[in-house]
Scaffold this active site. Sequence first.
Site, mmCIF file in Angstrom:
data_model
loop_
_atom_site.group_PDB
_atom_site.id
_atom_site.type_symbol
_atom_site.label_atom_id
_atom_site.label_comp_id
_atom_site.label_asym_id
_atom_site.label_seq_id
_atom_site.Cartn_x
_atom_site.Cartn_y
_atom_site.Cartn_z
ATOM 1 N N ASN A 25 1.045 -13.176 -8.801
ATOM 2 C CA ASN A 25 2.292 -12.367 -9.279
ATOM 3 C C ASN A 25 3.828 -13.187 -9.268
ATOM 4 O O ASN A 25 4.533 -12.681 -10.151
ATOM 5 C CB ASN A 25 2.598 -10.979 -8.616
ATOM 6 N N HIS B 253 -4.287 -9.491 -2.822
ATOM 7 C CA HIS B 253 -3.612 -10.903 -2.529
ATOM 8 C C HIS B 253 -2.373 -11.038 -3.371
ATOM 9 O O HIS B 253 -2.086 -12.504 -3.913
ATOM 10 C CB HIS B 253 -4.547 -11.892 -2.570
ATOM 11 N N CYS B 254 -1.725 -10.184 -4.119
ATOM 12 C CA CYS B 254 -0.640 -10.280 -4.917
ATOM 13 C C CYS B 254 -1.149 -11.052 -6.318
ATOM 14 O O CYS B 254 -0.299 -11.657 -6.968
ATOM 15 C CB CYS B 254 0.482 -11.184 -4.542
ATOM 16 N N ALA B 255 -2.214 -10.758 -6.548
ATOM 17 C CA ALA B 255 -3.029 -11.641 -7.928
ATOM 18 C C ALA B 255 -3.773 -10.630 -8.591
ATOM 19 O O ALA B 255 -5.007 -11.093 -8.736
ATOM 20 C CB ALA B 255 -3.856 -12.929 -7.415
#
Length: 404
Positions: free
Chosen positions: A98, A339-341
């Site tokens: 992100n 995992h911010c993705a």
Amino acid sequence: MIYFDNAATSWPKPPVVAEAMVRFMSDVGANPGRSGHRLSVEAARVVYAAREAVAELFHAPDPLRVVFGHNVTEALNLALRGLLHPGDHVITSSMEHNSCMRPLRALGRAGVEVAVVPCSPQGFLRSAGVEAAIRPNTVLVVLNHASNVVGTLLPVAEVGRLARQHGLLLLVDAAQTGGAYPIDVQTDGIDLLAFTGHKSLYGPTGTGGLIVGERVAVAHMEPLIRGGTGSHSEYEEQPDFLPDVYESGTPNVVGLAGLEAGVRWVLGRGVEAIRAHEEALTQRLVEGLRAVPGVTVYGGLDAQRQTATVSFNVAGMEPSEVGLRLDEDCGIMCRVGLHCAPVAHRTLGTFPAGTVRFGLGAFNTAEEVDVGLAAVNSLARQFIPPATPFVRSRSCTGRVLPPR
Ligand SMILES: Cc1ncc(COP(=O)(O)O)c(C=O)c1O
């Protein structure tokens, strides 16, 4: 206690990192580049030494093209927001963090056209897919060097060649590879390398930056912020030279003292040697996890084509429950979830629950990997049908417990 969260932040750090930071705070402590006295000059020397170390690690020809900031997120924002204008076209992959996707989505709302090239369900990108996405108004390709979810390596050097052929710039997010995998900004054709200090560079949090290659014209990349630089104080306008144009405000000098020590430690041990160590651990982990009934491992399942980041799930358990049990019962620290993705998880088919992620680092050992495998084995066994002779267990040893 076993630390498997190096993909988020490396730990422990080599002792030289804290020592350098303490030395700076006790013996120097001044503001670099602002005053002419000896402590200020010494502080400036500390910052320059960090630039030199980073330039050496990534084979950047000029330390003054190393721009420091707080992390890779800031560096990506600087490059993306500084370079892209409404009407421009930018290409990225479906495995991004992100830190890249969010600024791109915001730029998309402002009129920048964003193409997301799909990766395979294992997380691999074909450079042909990037080439097919190029349009007359494409100005930039931005890719992470390796996925922070499954570690798969993206073909940055191939894309670097393509970018040059088509007159585009290549921006690489090296959060997961800097210090853990060899990077040469010149031979890999990387115009802008965004790095973060607190992962495999073994520096402290709050350090990172952007290496600005010679194909990037400073006049065409706007700074994120403007302000005091200690240089050209007679002007009310921002200086137009590197690194000052992109470094306003007093830098995190104590952090940079630690970063320099971390990078020097990496250089001393050798990126190739660190890579070989981590690759062997990754191989052991991937093979071990694949052998556990009820465990699904994601990604390419090939240590040579990934970093030491491995994602998996245990059938019948939420990733969060696995993470909690590993931490509370076994003293194993890892990361769970997205995992911010989110785009990477959509690619891998693991959205919205995410995965359990083991991120190995230079200080992990084969014994720790074996303990981790035994712990996962022990958790997974709880979900094998009751006819099998295992009981619900809190054991982290992987020992087969007697039937109920
Ligand atoms: C691929 C990737 N990009 C960006 C980031 C963001 O890093 P930072 O929080 O240091 O800016 C991370 C960290 O998790 C990452 O793995």
